[in-house]
Each structure stands twice: as C-alpha cells, then as structure tokens.
Scaffold this motif. Structure first.
Motif, PDB file in Angstrom:
ATOM      1  N   UNK A  79       0.819  -1.213   0.000  1.00 16.86           N
ATOM      2  CA  UNK A  79       0.000   0.000   0.000  1.00 16.86           C
ATOM      3  C   UNK A  79       0.854   1.265   0.000  1.00 16.86           C
ATOM      4  N   UNK A  80       1.725   1.396   0.974  1.00 18.42           N
ATOM      5  CA  UNK A  80       2.559   2.595   1.059  1.00 18.42           C
ATOM      6  C   UNK A  80       3.584   2.624  -0.060  1.00 18.42           C
ATOM      7  N   UNK A  81       4.077   1.463  -0.443  1.00 17.57           N
ATOM      8  CA  UNK A  81       5.078   1.356  -1.499  1.00 17.57           C
ATOM      9  C   UNK A  81       4.562   1.966  -2.803  1.00 17.57           C
ATOM     10  N   UNK A  82       3.377   1.562  -3.237  1.00 15.94           N
ATOM     11  CA  UNK A  82       2.811   2.082  -4.481  1.00 15.94           C
ATOM     12  C   UNK A  82       2.417   3.551  -4.338  1.00 15.94           C
ATOM     13  N   UNK A  83       1.850   3.886  -3.200  1.00 18.98           N
ATOM     14  CA  UNK A  83       1.311   5.224  -2.998  1.00 18.98           C
ATOM     15  C   UNK A  83       2.394   6.285  -2.889  1.00 18.98           C
ATOM     16  N   UNK A  84       3.588   5.882  -2.551  1.00 26.46           N
ATOM     17  CA  UNK A  84       4.657   6.860  -2.326  1.00 26.46           C
ATOM     18  C   UNK A  84       4.949   7.692  -3.579  1.00 26.46           C
ATOM     19  N   UNK A  85       4.743   7.099  -4.750  1.00 27.41           N
ATOM     20  CA  UNK A  85       4.919   7.860  -5.996  1.00 27.41           C
ATOM     21  C   UNK A  85       3.604   8.446  -6.510  1.00 27.41           C
ATOM     22  N   UNK A  86       2.482   7.823  -6.179  1.00 25.53           N
ATOM     23  CA  UNK A  86       1.203   8.250  -6.749  1.00 25.53           C
ATOM     24  C   UNK A  86       0.471   9.272  -5.890  1.00 25.53           C
ATOM     25  N   UNK A  87       0.673   9.223  -4.606  1.00 23.45           N
ATOM     26  CA  UNK A  87       0.145  10.258  -3.717  1.00 23.45           C
ATOM     27  C   UNK A  87       1.159  10.459  -2.589  1.00 23.45           C
ATOM     28  N   UNK A  88       2.292  11.061  -2.909  1.00 24.77           N
ATOM     29  CA  UNK A  88       3.360  11.208  -1.915  1.00 24.77           C
ATOM     30  C   UNK A  88       2.912  11.962  -0.665  1.00 24.77           C
TER      31      UNK A  88
END
Length: 462
Positions: A79-88
């Motif tokens: 969850x956080x891994x993907x989101x770090x680039x998509x909603x930093x």
C-alpha cells in the motif's frame, strides 16, 4: 503459516519504510500548499501540468484498480510502497492506508503536484521514491538566482539531473528486489547518459527527442531566461488521458511515440509467381533514451503488423492484426514478461519473482524480424507490402477484466510505417512509396537506408 509469513514481511517492510526520509505519517498534509495557490504566480506552468499523468497520478482509474488488486493480493504490504509515488503527500502525512483513499485530503489527491516536487530538499538515492521533503516557505529548483516576493527560493543541483526523475522512475520490488521499472537505469547505462543528455532534455522541452530551448519566465515578475522547463512531461500513455477527457495530452503522447522508432526493410525487388519471398523488417529505437516500451512494461504492447496485397487488393500475407476479442494475432510482442512464484507469466508486478523474457529495444538498438510468404500463381503485380509498428498501453483483456467488457477500448496506435512494392521479374519500378510516419522505403537495402536517413534528418531538422 502463510499469514504469519505475510505479517513478518509486513513488519520488515514497515521498518524499511520507516528508515526512509519522510516515512509514513511523519508530516501532515496541511503543511503543503495547494497547486491552485501556486497557479497565482506560475499560471503557465500550472496549465501545462494540469491534466497530465503527474496531475492524475492518484486519480488515474487504472492505477486505482491495480493498487486495490495489489493490496488485496498482498494483504496491504504494498500500500505505502505504491502510494509513495502516486500520492506522496498521502503517504508522508499518514493518510494512506486505507488504500481506498477514504482518508485522503484534497491536497493529497493532487498526485504529483507543485509543492511536493518543489519542497524536495534531497534524496536518499534513486528508486522507490527515497525523496527528502522539507515543506515550508522555501521552494527548491534548478536556478541559483531565483527571487520571489512570496516564498524563499533555493537551488538544488538534483533538479537538473536524471536522478531527480529516477527517484520514481526506477522501481524494485519491495520484497525481493526484482527490477520492475528500469527506465532510469537503462538511461544511466546507455548512450544518452554518456553524451550528457538527461531526462529533462527530452521530457521538459518542446523538442520531444532532443532539447529545444523554451525562453520565458518561471513566474510572474521573474527574470526572463533562455529556457524554462515545460511541465507537460508527457510519456507514451495515450490511453488514460483519453479516458480522463484529456485528449490534448493523449495526442502529445501519440506524437512522442511516433518519434521513438523507425523501420527499414531488406527485401528482394523482384519475385516470380510461386516464389517464397523472405524479407527482414528492422525496428530501431531511434528516439528514446530508454528501452521501448518502458515503465510498466509488462502490460505495454508493441508489435509489427505486416500486410501484403496484390494490385487487385487480394490479400497475400497478413500478420499482427487485432482480433475481434482484442488479442493480437500471430505477432511478436515487444515488452517484459514477468514470472510469478510458479514461474508462470503474470501481469501483476507485485506477484512477480522473476523476469521470464525482456525483448524490448534498447536506446539506439535495432531488432529484426524475418517474414516469409509465397507469391500465389495467379497474383496480379505489383505486390504492395505495408509494415506498421503498433503500440497500445495495455492489453484489451486486462482492461476488460478491471473495468468490465466494452467499458474502455484501448487505442492501438501506429507509431511507424513503411511500404515497398514487389514487381515481377523484368517489370520496371516506376514509383516509390513514402509512409506517413518515420521511415522511407523502396526496394534494395542501400537505397532504403539512404532515403530513410535523408527523410529522418529532414523530419527532425538536425
């Protein structure tokens, strides 16, 4: 046992994220400025950015479907891994998870927005978004003499390098280290890096495949400069902009793809009835500093469609058409094939444990396909051979699976075309066929290459 392993891995992953700069939840979203506020002084840049894939990094409907599937498959590990680039902002403020976005503030939904990009004050390397952000009144950028009446300005060399882009455009699997997006590293190891050409030279100017200066001002009242970076930052995704109603950016993506590759054909000029004709069609990555395709290359599809017809319109040979069910018929697909734990192909990168195949074309690299067909005994000369390099952002069946059948049709783009004629022995060629997109073709290898080179140079005004 599986649940125990997953929980243990989650703990390891969480600790790893906590070791990164600006880990989950150590800031709050109200520390960041809305892009609407930035637009007051940076209107041109704001309008360039609004509607792009960076603007829609979180709202991208394909991303939202994929990240929910990834979260379900991994019990939330990524969850956080993907989101770090998509909603930093959503990650550093602790608004993700939940992964469904129900806890996101409006500013976190702005995706890769102005303030998150310009409060990056450092980086902990490349890949998997190791940025250091320092929200506040000071904004960082590529100029060492910027002055603003509204906020402080600082120069950071990182903004002038590909390493800035490499923070998100180089992705390794968070659990097994498998490289699932090699855009940055391919550039780093390729000819463009050796020549000093950085990502911004192609993706933040109007030159597309080369640097073109964009004179202007970074903001109202700012000094005039020889070049201000453009902020469309378009890649090859023509599908999602169309879905989101951003047709202008879809068109820009198609134009960029058309500058990425060229075709050449080595074939016989003459052929008798009953002969088996063999020809080589070569694809050259002539305009991209990374492999083509790149990014989430396991779902990208690039292939050659080859068609031969005689003078009466009768089809003699055909390959690479898109079938009624959306699959590509009898053609080599250029992309990456990921393997899951059982060694089976998977389109879900979060389940990948190996790379089964990578036949993408490297920068300035060339691949060749051999096509063979028989000339019918009752053919009408001349034969017309058309070769088209096709591209689409994702397989149609994947989109149907995620959104439902016939909800979205993935556009198939023609990014390079070439045509030649084959004559009967003793017949004289009287004309040359020039394709609509990069590449010039007549029969005979030497003539093809000379004409193609001339046409290529004229198109790019080098």
């Amino acid at each position: 046992m599986i649940i125990l392993v997953m929980v243990t891995v989650y703990m390891i992953t969480s600790n790893t994220l906590a070791a990164l700069p600006n880990a989950h939840g150590n800031l709050s979203s109200d520390m960041f400025a809305s892009s609407n506020k930035c637009a007051q002084c940076h209107a041109i840049t704001y309008e360039q950015w609004k509607g792009t894939m960076h603007y829609n990094a979180y709202e991208d409907p394909f991303y939202q479907k994929e990240v929910l599937a990834a979260s379900s498959d991994t019990q939330g590990i990524v969850d956080e891994f993907c989101s770090r680039c998509h909603t930093p902002i959503g990650v550093v403020s602790g608004e993700i998870p939940p992964i469904d976005g129900s806890g996101l503030s409006s500013i976190a939904r702005e995706g890769v927005q102005c303030d998150i990009c310009h409060v990056i004050s450092g980086s902990n390397g490349t890949g998997n978004a190791p940025f250091v952000v320092s929200p506040g009144n000071v904004k960082w950028g590529p100029f060492d003499d910027s002055k603003s009446a509204y906020h402080g300005s600082k120069y950071l060399e990182l903004y002038t390098t590909s390493e800035y882009c490499g923070m998100c455009h180089y992705v390794t699997h968070p659990l097994n280290g498998l490289v699932v997006d090699d855009t940055y590293t391919v550039w780093k190891e390729g000819p463009y890096a050796k020549e000093g050409v950085v990502c911004q030279d192609c993706h933040m100017t109007s030159g597309i495949t080369k640097f073109v200066a964009n004179p202007g001002r970074a903001g109202s009242g700012a000094k005039k400069r020889e070049h201000i970076s453009t902020h469309e930052i378009v890649g090859g995704n023509a599908f999602i902009p169309e879905v989101l109603g951003e047709k202008g950016y879809g068109k820009m993506a198609a134009e960029r793809l058309e500058k990425a590759a060229t075709l050449s054909i080595d074939s016989l000029q003459m052929g008798q009835r009953g002969d088996n004709i063999s020809l080589n069609i070569s694809i050259t990555n002539s305009g991209a500093g990374h492999k083509i395709p790149t990014g989430v290359s396991e779902i990208r599809q690039m292939w050659l469609a080859v068609r031969v017809k005689d003078a009466s319109g009768r089809q003699v040979y055909n390959t690479g058409d898109v079938n009624a069910n959306g699959t590509v018929g009898d053609a080599k697909i250029y992309n990456t094939v990921l393997g899951d734990a059982q060694g089976q192909p998977t389109l879900s990168f979060w389940l990948a444990q190996s790379i089964l195949e990578d036949n993408r074309i490297p920068p300035r690299g060339t691949v060749s396909e051999k096509h063979t067909f028989r000339i019918p005994d009752d053919v009408t000369y001349p034969l017309a051979l058309d070769a088209t390099l096709k591209y689409r952002s994702a397989p149609q069946d994947l989109i149907d699976h995620l959104f439902g059948e016939k909800v979205h049709e993935v556009p198939v783009l023609s990014i390079a075309e070439m045509s030649v004629n084959i004559y009967e022995d003793g017949e004289t060629s009287t004309e040359t066929t020039i394709p609509a997109t990069p590449g010039v073709g007549i029969l005979g290898t030497a003539t093809i290459l000379l004409c193609a080179a001339h046409y290529y140079m004229e198109r790019r005004k080098i």
